[in-house]
Scaffold this motif. Structure first.
Motif, PDB file in Angstrom:
ATOM      1  N   ALA A   1     -36.236  -5.895   1.165  1.00 50.55           N
ATOM      2  CA  ALA A   1     -37.692  -5.758   1.142  1.00 50.55           C
ATOM      3  C   ALA A   1     -38.392  -6.903   1.855  1.00 50.55           C
ATOM      4  N   ALA A   2     -37.766  -8.075   1.864  1.00 51.63           N
ATOM      5  CA  ALA A   2     -38.404  -9.277   2.413  1.00 51.63           C
ATOM      6  C   ALA A   2     -37.367 -10.055   3.220  1.00 51.63           C
ATOM      7  N   PRO A   3     -37.179  -9.702   4.483  1.00 53.01           N
ATOM      8  CA  PRO A   3     -36.105 -10.308   5.283  1.00 53.01           C
ATOM      9  C   PRO A   3     -36.242 -11.809   5.477  1.00 53.01           C
ATOM     10  N   HIS A   4     -37.440 -12.365   5.259  1.00 55.59           N
ATOM     11  CA  HIS A   4     -37.610 -13.805   5.439  1.00 55.59           C
ATOM     12  C   HIS A   4     -37.569 -14.563   4.115  1.00 55.59           C
ATOM     13  N   ALA A   5     -37.222 -13.876   3.047  1.00 54.01           N
ATOM     14  CA  ALA A   5     -37.057 -14.550   1.758  1.00 54.01           C
ATOM     15  C   ALA A   5     -35.713 -15.255   1.711  1.00 54.01           C
ATOM     16  N   LYS A   6     -35.682 -16.424   1.084  1.00 51.67           N
ATOM     17  CA  LYS A   6     -34.438 -17.144   0.842  1.00 51.67           C
ATOM     18  C   LYS A   6     -34.106 -17.023  -0.641  1.00 51.67           C
ATOM     19  N   VAL A   7     -32.934 -16.489  -0.939  1.00 54.50           N
ATOM     20  CA  VAL A   7     -32.520 -16.235  -2.319  1.00 54.50           C
ATOM     21  C   VAL A   7     -31.435 -17.235  -2.711  1.00 54.50           C
ATOM     22  N   TYR A   8     -31.652 -17.922  -3.823  1.00 55.35           N
ATOM     23  CA  TYR A   8     -30.683 -18.890  -4.325  1.00 55.35           C
ATOM     24  C   TYR A   8     -30.235 -18.465  -5.717  1.00 55.35           C
ATOM     25  N   MET A   9     -28.912 -18.440  -5.923  1.00 55.63           N
ATOM     26  CA  MET A   9     -28.333 -18.014  -7.193  1.00 55.63           C
ATOM     27  C   MET A   9     -27.994 -19.207  -8.079  1.00 55.63           C
ATOM     28  N   ASP A  10     -27.746 -18.927  -9.341  1.00 53.62           N
ATOM     29  CA  ASP A  10     -27.553 -19.947 -10.372  1.00 53.62           C
ATOM     30  C   ASP A  10     -26.254 -20.728 -10.180  1.00 53.62           C
ATOM     31  N   GLY A  11     -26.393 -22.014  -9.885  1.00 47.27           N
ATOM     32  CA  GLY A  11     -25.229 -22.886  -9.762  1.00 47.27           C
ATOM     33  C   GLY A  11     -25.002 -23.766 -10.975  1.00 47.27           C
ATOM     34  N   GLY A  12     -25.817 -23.583 -12.039  1.00 49.08           N
ATOM     35  CA  GLY A  12     -25.661 -24.446 -13.215  1.00 49.08           C
ATOM     36  C   GLY A  12     -26.053 -25.870 -12.879  1.00 49.08           C
ATOM     37  N   HIS A  13     -25.227 -26.828 -13.268  1.00 50.81           N
ATOM     38  CA  HIS A  13     -25.467 -28.215 -12.894  1.00 50.81           C
ATOM     39  C   HIS A  13     -24.180 -29.008 -13.035  1.00 50.81           C
ATOM     40  N   SER A  14     -24.230 -30.270 -12.627  1.00 52.88           N
ATOM     41  CA  SER A  14     -23.026 -31.078 -12.468  1.00 52.88           C
ATOM     42  C   SER A  14     -22.344 -31.435 -13.779  1.00 52.88           C
ATOM     43  N   ALA A  15     -23.015 -31.276 -14.906  1.00 50.91           N
ATOM     44  CA  ALA A  15     -22.410 -31.604 -16.202  1.00 50.91           C
ATOM     45  C   ALA A  15     -22.065 -30.354 -16.998  1.00 50.91           C
ATOM     46  N   TRP A  16     -21.904 -29.240 -16.297  1.00 50.10           N
ATOM     47  CA  TRP A  16     -21.645 -27.975 -16.978  1.00 50.10           C
ATOM     48  C   TRP A  16     -20.283 -27.459 -16.525  1.00 50.10           C
ATOM     49  N   ASN A  17     -20.234 -26.313 -15.864  1.00 43.71           N
ATOM     50  CA  ASN A  17     -18.968 -25.776 -15.385  1.00 43.71           C
ATOM     51  C   ASN A  17     -18.454 -26.591 -14.200  1.00 43.71           C
ATOM     52  N   SER A  18     -17.159 -26.560 -13.988  1.00 46.39           N
ATOM     53  CA  SER A  18     -16.587 -27.241 -12.823  1.00 46.39           C
ATOM     54  C   SER A  18     -17.020 -26.526 -11.549  1.00 46.39           C
ATOM     55  N   ALA A  19     -16.952 -27.217 -10.425  1.00 41.16           N
ATOM     56  CA  ALA A  19     -17.333 -26.609  -9.146  1.00 41.16           C
ATOM     57  C   ALA A  19     -16.476 -25.387  -8.818  1.00 41.16           C
ATOM     58  N   PRO A  20     -15.151 -25.436  -8.969  1.00 42.03           N
ATOM     59  CA  PRO A  20     -14.357 -24.228  -8.686  1.00 42.03           C
ATOM     60  C   PRO A  20     -14.716 -23.057  -9.602  1.00 42.03           C
ATOM     61  N   GLU A  21     -14.966 -23.341 -10.890  1.00 41.25           N
ATOM     62  CA  GLU A  21     -15.321 -22.266 -11.817  1.00 41.25           C
ATOM     63  C   GLU A  21     -16.661 -21.646 -11.430  1.00 41.25           C
ATOM     64  N   GLN A  22     -17.646 -22.515 -11.135  1.00 41.38           N
ATOM     65  CA  GLN A  22     -18.957 -21.981 -10.774  1.00 41.38           C
ATOM     66  C   GLN A  22     -18.886 -21.211  -9.466  1.00 41.38           C
TER      67      GLN A  22
END
Length: 496
Positions: free
Chosen positions: A204-225
């Motif tokens: 619907a909006a080709p110029h929109a930038k979509v960012y998904m939930d990465g949690g944070h550095s004190a939560w899940n490990s980087a490989p898990e996330q």
């Protein structure tokens, strides 16, 4: 996660992310091994809506919402001693507009009102989408769409309001990092819906930038996330990930974590990250406290000039001054909280500040609301507990404000019923059970076994004859029985 509330647009929540939000430090359960391995087959519609290439251009002007809670408060309180610094350091900055009320019939126009206003000013809006079913795993920000089919339809209506201009979409804080309340099938279904959501927004909006939930550095490990993000379709339906929303981890740690997640995804050239820096100027609170902890500060001001090609922007997704759910109802704007965050900030914004001079006097010494956290950093030492003056007397009201399995919050009011003013106070009591204080506001607390001492924070040290002061705290324990005795500066108080 507590969404912001109190805005006139029905798309936004009634007052905040409690986490406004609940991106808390957590030990999350890993997904079933088979889920990460199998992935999700993308439909033709989703593939057609694949994320656009490229990052946000440096120098992009982010949208400043003239109707945000902090802007409205600043306009309504020109004589408040806290107003100038809140106006200069917080209200002047672009912050995310949250869409967290389930309103399928109005959300398109609600979004259009933001994107149209932003485009007219040559700015790019940041829109936080917070409507996933069973959000926050039933915590302080529980709610969302009634089911995933309804959510899919709501997201399509949301996307229809974005238009052809640029926008930044923070897609569902907590939705990927926090899944401990979901079965493997429910996780799979949610991640498939998130993938459809990203694709629908891009279609619907080709110029929109979509960012998904990465949690944070004190939560899940980087490989898990990374594994979860891959399953949720980040490689085809998003432009990257966000980290630290409504949390306090340092920018350096979050940038490093985001890069590790991107590396675990294979460093795809079309994916980048954004970091929420709204409240991380002093880093996280001790003990992993996440719910309105004291002593925090605003962090780096919102900008797309990050100096790092992997990081598209530093954003203020969680509006500073809006409660997590402990200092006040989640999403409520609290000027004392905003003033504390702004005062502790390292510097003023690089953009020209308003011409109003900062206050030349200290903040008022009257007691702030009992639900507000401290407006100054806690003292490093306790005030003297000299013998109370002649005529000292006091009463204490101790009330459990809310309770849940294994935890509670408490409001305490101390009244000076004597004939002499108090200037510097120390309240002591003993818990009758296994209670442990985890965070406090409007007081510094120390605990040894069952014995607790709460002391003033300077700004609330004076309690006149007939006056009162209040503070609160959050605690853990299976027993929420109230203490039966309190002493104020050595004087035994009556319990009301």
């Amino acid at each position: 996660m507590t969404p912001p509330t109190g805005t006139p647009r029905p798309a936004q929540a009634a007052e905040a992310p409690a986490r406004g939000s609940r991106l808390r430090k957590a030990t999350a359960l890993g997904l079933a091994a088979g889920l990460a391995a199998t992935g999700i087959a993308l439909s033709t519609e989703m593939t057609a809506g694949a994320a656009a290439q490229g990052s946000l251009p440096a120098g992009t002007q982010l949208y400043k919402d003239p109707n945000s809670q902090v802007v409205r408060w600043v306009a309504a309180h020109p004589g408040d001693s806290r107003q100038p610094i809140i106006a200069r350091r917080i209200a002047s900055q672009p912050q995310a507009v949250w869409f967290s009320n389930y309103s399928p019939s109005t959300v398109t126009n609600d979004v259009k009102a933001v994107t149209t206003a932003a485009a007219a000013g040559g700015q790019v809006p940041v829109l936080a989408v917070y409507e996933i079913p069973n959000r926050d795993c039933g915590g302080a920000s529980a709610g969302g769409a009634p089911d995933l089919a309804s959510y899919d339809a709501w997201v399509r209506n949301f996307a229809a309001g974005l238009g052809s201009g640029q926008s930044i979409v923070i897609l569902e804080p907590d939705s990927i990092a926090l899944t401990t309340c979901l079965s493997a099938q429910q996780q799979s279904d949610r991640f498939a819906s998130l993938s459809r959501a990203g694709a629908a927004i891009h279609a619907a909006a080709p110029h929109a930038k979509v960012y998904m939930d990465g949690g944070h550095s004190a939560w899940n490990s980087a490989p898990e996330q990374a594994s979860r993000l891959r399953t949720a379709g980040i490689l085809t339906s998003a432009d990257g990930l966000f980290t630290n929303v409504s949390n306090f981890n340092t920018t350096a740690n979050e940038v490093n974590f985001a890069k590790n997640v991107l590396a675990a995804l294979g460093n795809p050239g079309n994916l980048h990250a954004v970091v929420d820096t709204s409240r991380n100027g002093n880093g996280p609170a001790g003990g992993g406290a996440w719910c309105d902890p004291s002593g925090r500060a605003i962090g780096a001001y919102p900008t797309t000039n990050t100096g790092d090609p992997a990081i598209d922007a530093f954003l203020w997704v969680k509006p500073p001054g809006e409660a997590d759910g402990c200092a006040g109802p989640a999403g409520t704007f609290l000027p004392d909280v905003a003033y504390a965050l702004a005062s502790a900030g390292a510097s003023d914004p690089t953009t020209p500040p308003p011409t109003t001079a900062p206050p030349t006097t200290t903040p008022p010494t009257t007691a702030p609301p009992t639900t507000a956290p401290p407006t100054t950093a806690p003292p490093t030492t306790a005030p003297p507990t000299t013998a109370p003056p002649t005529g000292a007397a006091c009463s204490v009201s101790y009330k459990i404000a809310s309770a849940w399995s294994g935890g509670f919050t408490t409001d305490v009011t101390v009244r000076n019923t004597g004939s002499a003013a108090v200037n510097g106070w120390s309240l002591k009591w003993a818990f009758p059970g296994d209670q442990q204080i985890t965070s406090a506001w409007n007081a510094k607390t120390t605990q040894s076994g069952a014995n607790v001492t709460a002391t003033d924070l300077g700004y609330n040290a004076a309690v006149p004859v007939g006056g009162s002061t209040g503070f609160g705290f959050q605690g853990t324990g299976s027993n929420t029985a109230s203490p039966t005795a309190f002493t104020l500066n050595g004087t035994v108080c009556t319990v009301s």
